[in-house]
Scaffold this motif. Structure first.
Motif, PDB file in Angstrom:
ATOM      1  N   MET A 164      -1.939   6.896 -17.232  1.00  0.00           N
ATOM      2  CA  MET A 164      -2.899   7.845 -17.797  1.00  0.00           C
ATOM      3  C   MET A 164      -4.337   7.457 -17.446  1.00  0.00           C
ATOM      4  N   ASP A 165      -4.604   6.149 -17.395  1.00  0.00           N
ATOM      5  CA  ASP A 165      -5.951   5.703 -17.004  1.00  0.00           C
ATOM      6  C   ASP A 165      -6.321   6.240 -15.627  1.00  0.00           C
ATOM      7  N   TYR A 166      -5.409   6.112 -14.685  1.00  0.00           N
ATOM      8  CA  TYR A 166      -5.692   6.564 -13.321  1.00  0.00           C
ATOM      9  C   TYR A 166      -5.945   8.075 -13.316  1.00  0.00           C
ATOM     10  N   LEU A 167      -5.106   8.815 -14.040  1.00  0.00           N
ATOM     11  CA  LEU A 167      -5.282  10.267 -14.129  1.00  0.00           C
ATOM     12  C   LEU A 167      -6.652  10.616 -14.707  1.00  0.00           C
ATOM     13  N   GLU A 168      -7.049   9.922 -15.763  1.00  0.00           N
ATOM     14  CA  GLU A 168      -8.330  10.215 -16.409  1.00  0.00           C
ATOM     15  C   GLU A 168      -9.494   9.890 -15.476  1.00  0.00           C
ATOM     16  N   LEU A 169      -9.427   8.780 -14.776  1.00  0.00           N
ATOM     17  CA  LEU A 169     -10.506   8.407 -13.858  1.00  0.00           C
ATOM     18  C   LEU A 169     -10.535   9.335 -12.645  1.00  0.00           C
ATOM     19  N   HIS A 170      -9.382   9.816 -12.240  1.00  0.00           N
ATOM     20  CA  HIS A 170      -9.326  10.808 -11.163  1.00  0.00           C
ATOM     21  C   HIS A 170     -10.028  12.097 -11.590  1.00  0.00           C
ATOM     22  N   ARG A 171      -9.784  12.512 -12.817  1.00  0.00           N
ATOM     23  CA  ARG A 171     -10.408  13.745 -13.320  1.00  0.00           C
ATOM     24  C   ARG A 171     -11.908  13.579 -13.550  1.00  0.00           C
ATOM     25  N   ARG A 172     -12.312  12.450 -14.109  1.00  0.00           N
ATOM     26  CA  ARG A 172     -13.714  12.247 -14.473  1.00  0.00           C
ATOM     27  C   ARG A 172     -14.600  11.901 -13.286  1.00  0.00           C
ATOM     28  N   TYR A 173     -14.081  11.060 -12.381  1.00  0.00           N
ATOM     29  CA  TYR A 173     -14.943  10.498 -11.326  1.00  0.00           C
ATOM     30  C   TYR A 173     -14.416  10.726  -9.913  1.00  0.00           C
ATOM     31  N   GLY A 174     -13.305  11.446  -9.772  1.00  0.00           N
ATOM     32  CA  GLY A 174     -12.741  11.642  -8.447  1.00  0.00           C
ATOM     33  C   GLY A 174     -12.139  10.384  -7.857  1.00  0.00           C
ATOM     34  N   CYS A 175     -11.657   9.494  -8.710  1.00  0.00           N
ATOM     35  CA  CYS A 175     -11.081   8.225  -8.269  1.00  0.00           C
ATOM     36  C   CYS A 175      -9.771   8.483  -7.521  1.00  0.00           C
ATOM     37  N   VAL A 176      -9.644   7.903  -6.305  1.00  0.00           N
ATOM     38  CA  VAL A 176      -8.441   8.141  -5.501  1.00  0.00           C
ATOM     39  C   VAL A 176      -7.780   6.845  -5.025  1.00  0.00           C
ATOM     40  N   LEU A 177      -8.241   5.700  -5.548  1.00  0.00           N
ATOM     41  CA  LEU A 177      -7.627   4.432  -5.168  1.00  0.00           C
ATOM     42  C   LEU A 177      -7.634   3.485  -6.356  1.00  0.00           C
ATOM     43  N   GLN A 178      -6.473   2.882  -6.635  1.00  0.00           N
ATOM     44  CA  GLN A 178      -6.394   1.815  -7.630  1.00  0.00           C
ATOM     45  C   GLN A 178      -5.956   0.538  -6.926  1.00  0.00           C
ATOM     46  N   HIS A 200      -4.032   6.888  -3.910  1.00  0.00           N
ATOM     47  CA  HIS A 200      -3.566   5.652  -3.284  1.00  0.00           C
ATOM     48  C   HIS A 200      -3.513   4.476  -4.258  1.00  0.00           C
ATOM     49  N   ALA A 201      -2.683   3.515  -3.909  1.00  0.00           N
ATOM     50  CA  ALA A 201      -2.637   2.223  -4.606  1.00  0.00           C
ATOM     51  C   ALA A 201      -2.580   1.131  -3.551  1.00  0.00           C
ATOM     52  N   LEU A 202      -3.281   0.045  -3.840  1.00  0.00           N
ATOM     53  CA  LEU A 202      -3.340  -1.094  -2.925  1.00  0.00           C
ATOM     54  C   LEU A 202      -3.179  -2.371  -3.733  1.00  0.00           C
ATOM     55  N   ALA A 203      -2.214  -3.201  -3.357  1.00  0.00           N
ATOM     56  CA  ALA A 203      -1.936  -4.436  -4.112  1.00  0.00           C
ATOM     57  C   ALA A 203      -2.219  -5.663  -3.260  1.00  0.00           C
ATOM     58  N   THR A 204      -2.865  -6.639  -3.880  1.00  0.00           N
ATOM     59  CA  THR A 204      -3.088  -7.933  -3.234  1.00  0.00           C
ATOM     60  C   THR A 204      -1.912  -8.857  -3.546  1.00  0.00           C
ATOM     61  N   PRO A 205      -1.633  -9.803  -2.660  1.00  0.00           N
ATOM     62  CA  PRO A 205      -0.550 -10.766  -2.959  1.00  0.00           C
ATOM     63  C   PRO A 205      -0.993 -11.749  -4.028  1.00  0.00           C
ATOM     64  N   LEU A 206      -0.034 -12.343  -4.707  1.00  0.00           N
ATOM     65  CA  LEU A 206      -0.346 -13.415  -5.637  1.00  0.00           C
ATOM     66  C   LEU A 206      -0.736 -14.658  -4.831  1.00  0.00           C
ATOM     67  N   SER A 209       0.860  -1.181   0.000  1.00  0.00           N
ATOM     68  CA  SER A 209       0.000   0.000   0.000  1.00  0.00           C
ATOM     69  C   SER A 209       0.890   1.223   0.000  1.00  0.00           C
ATOM     70  N   THR A 210       0.452   2.259  -0.707  1.00  0.00           N
ATOM     71  CA  THR A 210       1.278   3.466  -0.795  1.00  0.00           C
ATOM     72  C   THR A 210       1.388   4.182   0.548  1.00  0.00           C
ATOM     73  N   ASP A 211       0.281   4.343   1.258  1.00  0.00           N
ATOM     74  CA  ASP A 211       0.280   4.963   2.587  1.00  0.00           C
ATOM     75  C   ASP A 211      -0.955   4.448   3.304  1.00  0.00           C
ATOM     76  N   GLU A 212      -0.772   3.367   4.043  1.00  0.00           N
ATOM     77  CA  GLU A 212      -1.940   2.674   4.590  1.00  0.00           C
ATOM     78  C   GLU A 212      -2.707   3.536   5.595  1.00  0.00           C
ATOM     79  N   GLN A 213      -2.014   4.312   6.408  1.00  0.00           N
ATOM     80  CA  GLN A 213      -2.726   5.123   7.390  1.00  0.00           C
ATOM     81  C   GLN A 213      -3.568   6.201   6.713  1.00  0.00           C
ATOM     82  N   GLU A 214      -3.014   6.830   5.682  1.00  0.00           N
ATOM     83  CA  GLU A 214      -3.777   7.831   4.936  1.00  0.00           C
ATOM     84  C   GLU A 214      -4.969   7.182   4.232  1.00  0.00           C
ATOM     85  N   LEU A 215      -4.755   6.007   3.678  1.00  0.00           N
ATOM     86  CA  LEU A 215      -5.845   5.300   3.007  1.00  0.00           C
ATOM     87  C   LEU A 215      -6.914   4.902   4.013  1.00  0.00           C
ATOM     88  N   ARG A 216      -6.511   4.449   5.183  1.00  0.00           N
ATOM     89  CA  ARG A 216      -7.476   4.080   6.226  1.00  0.00           C
ATOM     90  C   ARG A 216      -8.352   5.282   6.591  1.00  0.00           C
TER      91      ARG A 216
END
Length: 425
Positions: free
Chosen positions: A176-190, A216-222, A17-24
């Protein structure tokens, strides 16, 4: 559920996670708009992708707003593999796969509730963009040093295969996808798999550079298997979500065959059972492993999610009926064939005139000789379509066309567990 991150941790679904406390804090203040992307590089998603879809569903159930991205643009390129360059698929093929994958994702998310999901396609904003605009507006914000440090890129650069500029540019497109979704929908987590971490953070960095915003970004383990073999692979290949590529019966059997060491972890990742339910199944694994209660619960849950309750009931009925614990007559034709295939049942091809019972048992390999076939019949150990053959059956007696299931198949069985099949050619 008071904290979705605590739930994801308990289920083993957080690797990075990029910053888990901020994401929480952001999730607690919610609702948060988040996205996960799926590229149409094949006609179907597989069970590795299912981890991401179900993680999206958990976040949605916790009160957040999902965007499911199917990459009509990035699917034309493909995320670089560790080993070699991908084969590029034509535009019509990719467009067809986009629609197939959309239909696989849609039943697993809620599109009508308080936090409705939305399907998006990155071709919508990538297609109108000129090469000059892409390089000026997006490419200038990426630094080669960071792009070259990405694990897949580094591995390919140091291989004989190398990497093309096309695949090298993939991380720019995903950013660029994340940037576009942030602009269009206020997306703040991938969200995504840990093998995608470099691509996930490329979008985080791009938004910070262009918009001066922190996201933010959050990754699951394989998901792994205790025996060291690759998760989601069987002897016949990848376990797909598409019923035509992996039959619901084979899909169900994959989960039923889960190792005792893996099954509780799989229940946490792939089911929506509570902590208490999973703890009870874990105790059953320890106390009565032969009952395989946890595996059957897992198989039922995941097959119902992907293929529906009715199909799951057919599969469970087939699993029982194939070995004499139910009626074969009530099964759909496709389920009969899939059950025989998955059981590894040797198949006999028959013409218009069916061979004798004795010959069928020999040709199927269930017995070694005609005398062994006659002995199995006389001892009451030979079955056709779960009906015991009369011990007085003549060596020349043969089944009739009316005996064929769906006018096409016979299921042969010797004893309790040895199964073969006959298919009318």
């Amino acid at each position: 559920m008071t904290d979705i991150l605590d739930e994801l941790h308990w289920r083993g679904l957080i690797a990075l996670s990029t910053d888990e406390q901020e994401l929480r804090s952001a999730l607690a203040a919610g609702p948060v708009t988040y996205y996960c992307g799926f590229d149409p590089t094949a006609p179907s998603l597989h069970i590795g992708n299912l981890v991401q879809i179900l993680t999206m569903r958990r976040l949605q159930l916790a009160g957040h707003d999902p965007l499911a991205l199917v990459g009509g643009a990035t699917g034309l390129i493909g995320d670089p593999k560790m080993t070699s360059e991908r084969s590029l698929n034509d535009r019509d093929t990719v467009a067809g796969w986009v629609e197939r994958i959309r239909k696989q994702i849609e039943p697993l998310l809620d599109f009508d509730g308080a936090h409705p999901a939305r399907m998006v396609n990155n071709l919508d904003w990538t297609s109108p963009l000129s090469a000059i605009d892409f390089l000026r507006d997006i490419g200038k914000h990426f630094r080669l040093s960071r792009m070259l440090a990405k694990e897949t890129v580094s591995a390919r650069l140091n291989s004989d295969q190398g990497i093309s500029f096309t695949e090298f540019s993939y991380q720019i497109l995903q950013g660029m996808d994340y940037l576009e979704l942030h602009r269009r929908y206020g997306c703040v987590l991938q969200t995504g798999g840990s093998d995608q971490w470099g691509n996930l953070t490329s979008g985080v960095d791009l938004i910070h550079r262009v918009e001066r915003q922190s996201v933010h970004a959050l990754a699951t383990p394989l998901v792994t298997k205790a025996d060291g073999t690759k998760f989601g692979k069987t002897e016949t290949g990848t376990v797909w979500l598409d019923a035509e590529m992996t039959s619901p019966y084979a899909f169900f059997q994959f989960w039923v065959n889960a190792d005792d060491r893996d099954v509780i972890g799989y229940l946490k990742v792939f089911s929506f059972r509570s902590h208490e339910e999973i703890a009870a199944l874990e105790q059953e694994v320890a106390d009565k492993p032969a009952a395989r209660s946890a595996q059957r619960a897992l198989a039922s849950d995941v097959t119902t999610l992907v293929h529906g309750a009715e199909e799951t009931e057919q599969v469970i009925a087939a699993s029982r009926a194939l070995f004499g614990m139910g009626s074969l007559d009530e099964l759909d034709a496709g389920v009969v064939k899939a059950a025989l295939d998955e059981a590894g049942a040797p198949m006999v091809e028959a013409g218009e005139e069916l061979p004798s019972y004795v010959d069928l048992f020999v040709r199927s390999g269930l017995v070694d000789s005609r005398s062994a076939a006659r002995r199995a019949i006389s001892e009451g150990g030979a079955y056709v379509n779960n009906v015991r053959l009369d011990p007085g059956t003549s060596p020349d007696d043969r089944p009739g066309r009316d005996d064929l299931l769906h006018g096409r198949w016979l299921v042969l069985r010797r004893g309790k567990r040895t199964v073969g099949g006959v298919e009318l050619a």
